[in-house]
Design an enzyme around this catalytic site. Structure first.
Site, PDB file in Angstrom:
ATOM      1  N   ASN A  87     -14.173  10.024  -1.396  1.00 29.83           N
ATOM      2  CA  ASN A  87     -12.929  10.069  -0.817  1.00 29.83           C
ATOM      3  C   ASN A  87     -12.956   9.392   0.763  1.00 29.83           C
ATOM      4  O   ASN A  87     -13.937   9.639   1.268  1.00 29.83           O
ATOM      5  CB  ASN A  87     -12.420  11.408  -0.633  1.00 29.83           C
ATOM      6  CG  ASN A  87     -12.801  12.399  -1.907  1.00 29.83           C
ATOM      7  OD1 ASN A  87     -13.617  12.600  -2.585  1.00 29.83           O
ATOM      8  ND2 ASN A  87     -11.491  12.846  -2.704  1.00 29.83           N
ATOM      9  N   LYS A 216      -9.538  -6.440   0.086  1.00 32.95           N
ATOM     10  CA  LYS A 216      -9.061  -5.391  -0.349  1.00 32.95           C
ATOM     11  C   LYS A 216      -7.751  -4.876   0.063  1.00 32.95           C
ATOM     12  O   LYS A 216      -6.655  -4.633  -0.330  1.00 32.95           O
ATOM     13  CB  LYS A 216     -10.078  -4.366  -0.551  1.00 32.95           C
ATOM     14  CG  LYS A 216      -9.759  -2.965  -1.118  1.00 32.95           C
ATOM     15  CD  LYS A 216      -9.304  -3.137  -2.519  1.00 32.95           C
ATOM     16  CE  LYS A 216      -8.524  -1.884  -3.043  1.00 32.95           C
ATOM     17  NZ  LYS A 216      -8.490  -1.535  -4.241  1.00 32.95           N
ATOM     18  N   ASN A 220      -3.654  -5.242  -1.478  1.00 37.60           N
ATOM     19  CA  ASN A 220      -2.969  -4.172  -1.506  1.00 37.60           C
ATOM     20  C   ASN A 220      -1.564  -4.239  -0.638  1.00 37.60           C
ATOM     21  O   ASN A 220      -0.333  -3.815  -0.926  1.00 37.60           O
ATOM     22  CB  ASN A 220      -3.686  -2.819  -1.245  1.00 37.60           C
ATOM     23  CG  ASN A 220      -4.269  -2.172  -2.371  1.00 37.60           C
ATOM     24  OD1 ASN A 220      -4.062  -2.955  -3.759  1.00 37.60           O
ATOM     25  ND2 ASN A 220      -5.091  -1.359  -2.462  1.00 37.60           N
ATOM     26  N   CYS A 272      -3.620   4.212  -2.913  1.00 37.39           N
ATOM     27  CA  CYS A 272      -4.035   3.143  -2.133  1.00 37.39           C
ATOM     28  C   CYS A 272      -2.902   2.524  -1.209  1.00 37.39           C
ATOM     29  O   CYS A 272      -3.563   2.413  -0.147  1.00 37.39           O
ATOM     30  CB  CYS A 272      -4.343   2.099  -3.151  1.00 37.39           C
ATOM     31  SG  CYS A 272      -6.049   2.319  -3.924  1.00 37.39           S
TER      32      CYS A 272
HETATM   33  C1  UDX Z   1      -2.909  -0.570  -6.667  1.00 33.32           C
HETATM   34  C2  UDX Z   1      -3.243  -1.963  -6.835  1.00 33.32           C
HETATM   35  O1  UDX Z   1      -2.301  -2.657  -7.769  1.00 33.32           O
HETATM   36  C3  UDX Z   1      -4.698  -2.154  -7.439  1.00 33.32           C
HETATM   37  O2  UDX Z   1      -5.083  -3.497  -7.432  1.00 33.32           O
HETATM   38  C4  UDX Z   1      -5.605  -1.476  -6.426  1.00 33.32           C
HETATM   39  O3  UDX Z   1      -7.035  -1.335  -6.830  1.00 33.32           O
HETATM   40  C5  UDX Z   1      -5.071  -0.194  -6.099  1.00 33.32           C
HETATM   41  O4  UDX Z   1      -4.036  -0.056  -5.954  1.00 33.32           O
HETATM   42  P1  UDX Z   1      -2.211   1.456  -8.447  1.00 33.32           P
HETATM   43  O5  UDX Z   1      -1.927   2.122  -7.406  1.00 33.32           O
HETATM   44  O6  UDX Z   1      -3.213   2.151  -9.529  1.00 33.32           O
HETATM   45  O7  UDX Z   1      -3.036   0.093  -8.132  1.00 33.32           O
HETATM   46  O8  UDX Z   1      -0.733   1.062  -9.252  1.00 33.32           O
HETATM   47  P2  UDX Z   1       0.161  -0.191  -9.121  1.00 33.32           P
HETATM   48  O9  UDX Z   1       0.414  -0.687 -10.294  1.00 33.32           O
HETATM   49  O10 UDX Z   1      -0.230  -1.332  -8.153  1.00 33.32           O
HETATM   50  O11 UDX Z   1       1.481   0.464  -8.756  1.00 33.32           O
HETATM   51  C6  UDX Z   1       1.622   1.331  -7.277  1.00 33.32           C
HETATM   52  C7  UDX Z   1       2.929   1.708  -7.120  1.00 33.32           C
HETATM   53  O12 UDX Z   1       3.815   0.762  -6.975  1.00 33.32           O
HETATM   54  C8  UDX Z   1       3.452   2.469  -8.366  1.00 33.32           C
HETATM   55  O13 UDX Z   1       4.187   3.786  -7.685  1.00 33.32           O
HETATM   56  C9  UDX Z   1       4.438   1.888  -9.007  1.00 33.32           C
HETATM   57  O14 UDX Z   1       5.138   2.443  -9.868  1.00 33.32           O
HETATM   58  C10 UDX Z   1       4.903   1.255  -8.043  1.00 33.32           C
HETATM   59  N1  UDX Z   1       5.665  -0.279  -8.363  1.00 33.32           N
HETATM   60  C11 UDX Z   1       4.865  -1.160  -8.795  1.00 33.32           C
HETATM   61  C12 UDX Z   1       6.970  -0.564  -8.188  1.00 33.32           C
HETATM   62  O15 UDX Z   1       7.782   0.055  -7.668  1.00 33.32           O
HETATM   63  N2  UDX Z   1       7.373  -1.877  -8.392  1.00 33.32           N
HETATM   64  C13 UDX Z   1       6.690  -2.788  -8.824  1.00 33.32           C
HETATM   65  O16 UDX Z   1       7.249  -4.019  -9.313  1.00 33.32           O
HETATM   66  C14 UDX Z   1       5.274  -2.504  -9.260  1.00 33.32           C
HETATM   67  P1  ADP Z   2     -10.910   7.600  -6.071  1.00 28.69           P
HETATM   68  O1  ADP Z   2      -9.462   7.233  -6.416  1.00 28.69           O
HETATM   69  O2  ADP Z   2     -11.248   6.572  -4.956  1.00 28.69           O
HETATM   70  O3  ADP Z   2     -11.779   7.124  -7.193  1.00 28.69           O
HETATM   71  P2  ADP Z   2     -11.166  10.359  -6.188  1.00 28.69           P
HETATM   72  O4  ADP Z   2     -10.690  11.280  -5.301  1.00 28.69           O
HETATM   73  O5  ADP Z   2     -10.609  10.376  -7.546  1.00 28.69           O
HETATM   74  O6  ADP Z   2     -11.174   8.787  -5.533  1.00 28.69           O
HETATM   75  O7  ADP Z   2     -12.811  10.371  -6.429  1.00 28.69           O
HETATM   76  C1  ADP Z   2     -13.614  10.492  -5.302  1.00 28.69           C
HETATM   77  C2  ADP Z   2     -14.774  11.655  -5.870  1.00 28.69           C
HETATM   78  O8  ADP Z   2     -15.818  11.517  -4.854  1.00 28.69           O
HETATM   79  C3  ADP Z   2     -14.222  13.050  -5.843  1.00 28.69           C
HETATM   80  O9  ADP Z   2     -14.518  13.564  -7.214  1.00 28.69           O
HETATM   81  C4  ADP Z   2     -15.158  13.966  -4.900  1.00 28.69           C
HETATM   82  O10 ADP Z   2     -15.664  15.228  -5.405  1.00 28.69           O
HETATM   83  C5  ADP Z   2     -16.423  12.882  -4.932  1.00 28.69           C
HETATM   84  N1  ADP Z   2     -17.244  13.231  -3.352  1.00 28.69           N
HETATM   85  C6  ADP Z   2     -16.860  13.202  -2.164  1.00 28.69           C
HETATM   86  N2  ADP Z   2     -17.843  13.288  -1.515  1.00 28.69           N
HETATM   87  C7  ADP Z   2     -18.874  13.247  -2.082  1.00 28.69           C
HETATM   88  C8  ADP Z   2     -20.331  13.385  -1.749  1.00 28.69           C
HETATM   89  N3  ADP Z   2     -20.901  13.186  -0.500  1.00 28.69           N
HETATM   90  N4  ADP Z   2     -21.241  13.443  -2.922  1.00 28.69           N
HETATM   91  C9  ADP Z   2     -20.716  13.452  -4.142  1.00 28.69           C
HETATM   92  N5  ADP Z   2     -19.498  13.000  -4.556  1.00 28.69           N
HETATM   93  C10 ADP Z   2     -18.530  13.243  -3.460  1.00 28.69           C
END
Ligand code: UDX
Ligand code: ADP
EC number: 1.1.1.22
Length: 480
Positions: A87, A216, A220, A272
């Protein structure tokens, strides 16, 4: 045999490692996490995240060359390549609060790597981190290394939830950033060799560390900016009688612009977009670029505006009060085909309606009552800590009920808010729903998925983002 260990078994670490294991049978992949329930779930039939296609991939590899474990130290010490996918919450206190990334979990992962390593390792940043994190991690590792050599790579993940497996199987590109030294280039090549098992060479891009980290955030920010642009236009469409779908289509057919990410909505969510833009803003401010920071801030401001605009439409349409009225919320996840609620616009919309004393009946096919209550009581940014460290509110929101059926949610309701574009909401029996509701019955479509004309024929008063307004709504002020 190359051994890979991934610290963090979340939305990024879990699916990414499962696909690496599937595509590289000669590589042993261990995914480790400090959360015992999370690892137990990865080892069960009920995986901790819902992602189409993920079950099949995990079933094929788990126990063969894919392992989930809480023994972080053992697997890190045995690995050649360590991915870090933990995280990175937004700081809520101290320097950079509300914007900067909190690198506590990253730092603790780096310290574990330094402590337990007995052989040279490649350490890969997988979770999105602020630019220059690699430099900080490099310092922690080298100052604690006991002679062991670490190479840091940045390999940001671009998968989107709901299509993660598809995106991982067939990525637009894989980006690997590393040091421009012979050792750095060797490390890049080692990671390239892993992806080359299934990704065509011309789609594997290599850059320096900072370019990879910034790309990245930039990707985004660009995607979120498209949504805020279309949402800004949606407000103007409502004011002028234009139709956002027609405008977006006309704009998107310009091959320089393209048709994707132009769907007007109640706002973007997900773990993100907001976090990365806040990060970008913070980095700009720290580097003396306030104008650039202001520019990106607007993307978030429009997103917040879109959510409060939606709430205002609901309240204004219903005679300026929703007090004690039952409102059905269809969809709580931040988008369809996921159970993820991180930064979902539904949280702000529900909080807005609760602020006006509405009673909410929420239905989402993938989100549990426990999660919804957590989300509605949690403080901003608290969601981004490991589950067992998230503060639990002792109280629940009493005006909220969570049900497992759209018909139950809408029964006796005064209005319906569609907040996630789940396919099943398109084919509901709206005649039946209308008959069970209080009159006048309202539908507020935050995703433009229902056939508004058909619903109007049934008798509903319909509001759809960026679409010409119902006569009823024309008389109501859009902004309170
Ligand atoms: C995003 C990026 O797309 C991805 O490349 C990155 O690794 C992580 O962040 P994600 O958050 O999983 O992915 O979903 P995404 O499909 O991008 O949608 C993000 C938000 O935008 C959602 O709430 C979606 O509903 C909204 N959205 C998307 C819109 O409101 N309108 C659109 O046209 C597209
Ligand atoms: P992402 O969407 O970026 O994958 P998540 O919150 O789903 O993020 O996942 C992050 C994971 O990392 C969690 O499951 C959390 O328990 C784990 N985590 C955080 N700190 C540590 C650490 N120091 N060692 C191992 N796992 C960790």
């Amino acid at each position: 045999m190359v051994k890979i260990c991934c610290i963090g078994a979340g939305y990024v670490g879990g699916p990414t490692m499962a696909v690496i294991a599937l595509k590289c049978p000669s590589v042993e992949v261990a995914v480790v996490d400090i959360s015992v329930p999370r690892i137990n779930a990865w080892n069960s039939d009920q995986l901790p995240i819902y992602e189409p296609g993920l079950d099949d991939v995990v079933k094929e590899c788990r126990g063969r060359n894919l392992f989930f474990s809480t023994d972080v130290e053992k697997h890190v010490s045995e690995a050649d390549i360590v991915f870090v996918s933990v995280n990175t919450p937004t700081k809520t206190q101290g320097l950079g609060a509300g914007k900067a990334a909190d690198l506590t979990y990253w730092e603790s992962a780096a310290r574990v790597i330094a402590d337990v390593s007995k052989s040279n390792k490649i350490v890969v940043e997988k979770s999105t981190v602020p630019v220059k994190t690699a430099e900080a991690i490099e310092k922690i590792l080298t100052h604690n290394s006991k002679g062991i050599k670490f190479q840091i790579l940045s390999n940001p993940e671009f998968l989107a939830e709901g299509t993660a497996i598809k995106d991982l199987f067939n990525p637009d590109r894989v980006l690997i950033g590393g040091r421009e030294t012979p050792e750095g280039q060797k490390a890049i090549q080692a990671l390239k060799d892993v992806y080359a098992h299934w990704v065509p060479e011309d789609r594997i891009l290599t850059t320096n560390l900072w370019s990879a980290e910034l790309s990245k955030l930039a990707a985004n920010a660009f995607l979120a900016q498209r949504i805020s642009s279309v949402n800004a236009m949606s407000a103007l469409c409502e004011a002028t009688g234009a139709n956002i779908s027609q405008v977006a289509y006309a704009v998107g057919t310009d091959s320089r612009i393209g048709p994707k990410f132009l769907n007007g909505s109640v706002g973007f969510g997900g773990s993100c977009f907001q976090k990365d833009i806040l990060n970008l803003v913070y980095i700009c401010e720290c580097n003396g670029l306030p104008e650039v920071a202001e520019y990106w801030k607007q993307v978030i401001k429009i997103n917040d505006y879109q959510k409060s605009r939606f709430v205002n439409r609901v309240v204004a349409s219903m005679f300026n009060t929703v007090s004690s009225k039952k409102i059905a919320i269809l969809g709580f996840a931040f988008k369809k085909d996921t159970g993820d609620t991180r930064e979902t616009p539904a949280i702000d919309v529900c909080k807005g309606l609760l602020g006006d004393k509405a009673r909410l009946s929420i239905y989402d096919p993938q989100v549990t009552e426990d999660q919804i209550q957590r989300d509605l009581t949690m403080k901003k940014f608290d969601w981004d800590h490991p589950l067992h460290l998230q503060p639990m509110s002792p109280t629940t929101v009493k005006q909220v009920t969570v049900v497992w059926d759209a018909y139950e949610a809408t029964k006796d309701a005064h209005g319906i808010c569609i907040l996630t574009e789940w396919d099943e909401f398109k084919s509901l029996d709206y005649q039946r729903i209308y008959e069970g509701m209080q009159k006048p019955a309202f539908v507020f479509d935050g995703r433009n998925i229902v056939d508004a004309e058909k619903l109007r024929e049934i008798g509903f008063i319909v509001y759809a983002i960026g679409k010409p307004l119902d006569a009823w709504l024309k008389d109501m002020p859009a902004i309170a």
